[in-house]
Design a protein around this motif. Structure first.
Motif, short mmCIF file in Angstrom:
data_model
loop_
_atom_site.label_atom_id
_atom_site.label_comp_id
_atom_site.label_asym_id
_atom_site.label_seq_id
_atom_site.Cartn_x
_atom_site.Cartn_y
_atom_site.Cartn_z
N LYS A 107 1.01 -1.13 -0.05
CA LYS A 107 0.06 0.09 0.16
C LYS A 107 0.79 1.23 -0.03
O LYS A 107 1.79 1.29 0.67
CB LYS A 107 -0.96 -0.22 1.07
N GLY A 108 0.46 2.15 -0.67
CA GLY A 108 1.19 3.39 -0.82
C GLY A 108 2.32 3.72 -1.97
O GLY A 108 2.70 4.47 -2.14
N MET A 109 2.66 2.39 -2.60
CA MET A 109 3.38 2.26 -3.76
C MET A 109 2.79 3.00 -5.05
O MET A 109 1.72 2.57 -5.15
CB MET A 109 4.04 1.09 -3.82
N SER A 110 3.67 3.51 -5.74
CA SER A 110 3.23 3.89 -7.20
C SER A 110 3.41 2.87 -8.07
O SER A 110 4.49 1.98 -7.98
CB SER A 110 3.60 5.18 -7.50
N GLY A 111 2.59 2.71 -9.38
CA GLY A 111 2.98 1.87 -10.40
C GLY A 111 2.09 2.03 -11.58
O GLY A 111 1.18 3.04 -11.39
N VAL A 112 2.48 1.65 -12.73
CA VAL A 112 1.58 1.93 -13.98
C VAL A 112 1.24 0.35 -14.36
O VAL A 112 1.88 -0.76 -14.45
CB VAL A 112 2.48 2.49 -15.01
N LEU A 113 -0.02 0.32 -14.76
CA LEU A 113 -0.57 -0.77 -15.33
C LEU A 113 -1.20 -0.46 -16.70
O LEU A 113 -1.80 0.14 -17.16
CB LEU A 113 -1.61 -1.43 -14.78
N MET A 114 -0.23 -1.11 -17.79
CA MET A 114 -0.77 -0.66 -18.98
C MET A 114 -0.91 -2.04 -19.96
O MET A 114 -0.02 -2.82 -20.04
CB MET A 114 0.38 0.10 -19.88
N MET A 115 -2.10 -2.30 -20.11
CA MET A 115 -2.43 -3.60 -20.89
C MET A 115 -3.73 -3.50 -21.65
O MET A 115 -4.29 -2.39 -21.58
CB MET A 115 -2.98 -4.74 -19.90
N LYS A 116 -3.64 -4.26 -22.62
CA LYS A 116 -5.14 -4.50 -23.44
C LYS A 116 -6.31 -4.70 -22.45
O LYS A 116 -6.09 -5.33 -21.40
CB LYS A 116 -4.98 -5.33 -24.39
N ASN A 117 -7.61 -4.09 -22.79
CA ASN A 117 -8.61 -4.33 -22.06
C ASN A 117 -9.10 -5.85 -22.06
O ASN A 117 -10.05 -6.39 -22.74
CB ASN A 117 -9.69 -3.49 -22.60
N ARG A 118 -8.45 -6.77 -21.24
CA ARG A 118 -8.85 -8.17 -21.19
C ARG A 118 -9.03 -8.45 -19.62
O ARG A 118 -9.00 -7.72 -18.77
CB ARG A 118 -7.69 -8.79 -21.72
N ALA A 119 -9.43 -9.83 -19.45
CA ALA A 119 -9.42 -10.64 -18.22
C ALA A 119 -8.12 -10.05 -17.35
O ALA A 119 -8.53 -9.79 -16.10
CB ALA A 119 -9.81 -11.84 -18.47
N ASP A 120 -6.98 -10.35 -17.91
CA ASP A 120 -5.87 -10.07 -17.12
C ASP A 120 -5.77 -8.74 -16.53
O ASP A 120 -5.21 -8.43 -15.24
CB ASP A 120 -4.51 -10.39 -17.91
N PHE A 121 -6.29 -7.74 -17.18
CA PHE A 121 -6.01 -6.38 -16.77
C PHE A 121 -7.15 -6.13 -15.58
O PHE A 121 -6.86 -5.61 -14.53
CB PHE A 121 -6.59 -5.41 -17.88
N PHE A 122 -8.40 -6.79 -15.76
CA PHE A 122 -9.35 -6.63 -14.90
C PHE A 122 -8.93 -7.55 -13.22
O PHE A 122 -9.00 -6.88 -12.53
CB PHE A 122 -10.80 -7.33 -15.33
N LEU A 123 -8.29 -8.43 -13.67
CA LEU A 123 -7.62 -9.36 -12.30
C LEU A 123 -6.72 -8.66 -11.80
O LEU A 123 -6.69 -8.74 -10.34
CB LEU A 123 -7.21 -10.66 -12.79
N LEU A 124 -5.64 -7.78 -12.36
CA LEU A 124 -4.50 -7.17 -11.95
C LEU A 124 -5.35 -6.03 -10.97
O LEU A 124 -4.70 -5.56 -10.02
CB LEU A 124 -3.83 -6.87 -13.02
N GLN A 125 -6.43 -5.19 -11.87
CA GLN A 125 -6.96 -4.16 -11.06
C GLN A 125 -7.38 -4.61 -9.73
O GLN A 125 -7.10 -3.86 -8.68
CB GLN A 125 -7.81 -3.54 -11.65
N VAL A 126 -8.25 -5.77 -9.55
CA VAL A 126 -8.79 -6.07 -8.43
C VAL A 126 -7.70 -6.52 -7.30
O VAL A 126 -7.79 -6.36 -6.17
CB VAL A 126 -9.63 -7.35 -8.78
N ALA A 127 -6.53 -7.12 -7.84
CA ALA A 127 -5.34 -7.65 -7.06
C ALA A 127 -4.94 -6.39 -6.36
O ALA A 127 -4.31 -6.44 -5.18
CB ALA A 127 -4.43 -8.37 -7.62
#
Length: 133
Positions: A107-127
């Protein structure tokens, strides 16, 4: 037991917290009522919902946990021929979150998530939301 005077700052602060809590509960009850979720809740889901509502902020990750406890076998996500139930989504997001935490994400760390709009992207967002992001 301490006695708190009616006009004191402590009394006012407590009164404000109670009003805020009542407002959150009223808003949540309205949203849940409109969603149709309440009649479908199982006992585990009611417990999850109440625990989530006690927090000042709810995340989408918590909402998926509630669904996983209430309707574990219901399809939550379909992507390129693969479907995930709410239970599978919840378990997969937990596994990803544990893996990220083992690699130092917190918590508190910054990062970037750049992926196509697929299930993996959604699962990473939830995680990531489970980690507090």
């Amino acid at each position: 037991m301490a006695i708190v005077e009616r006009g004191s700052a402590l009394f006012q602060a407590a009164r404000t917290r109670v009003k805020d809590a009542r407002s959150r509960v009223a808003t949540a009850a309205k949203v849940v009522g409109q969603s149709g979720l309440l009649p479908a809740l199982r006992p585990q889901g009611v417990v999850s919902l109440v625990q989530a509502l006690r927090k000042p902020v709810q995340t989408p990750a918590e909402i998926y946990q509630i669904h996983a406890r209430n309707t574990p076998d219901k399809i939550a996500l379909v992507d390129r021929g693969r479907s995930y139930t709410f239970k599978e989504l919840d378990d997969t997001a937990d596994r990803i979150a544990r893996g990220l935490a083992a690699r130092g994400a917190q918590k508190g760390m910054s990062g970037v998530l750049m992926m196509k709009n697929r299930a993996d992207f959604f699962l990473l967002q939830v995680a990531i939301a489970r980690l507090g992001g």
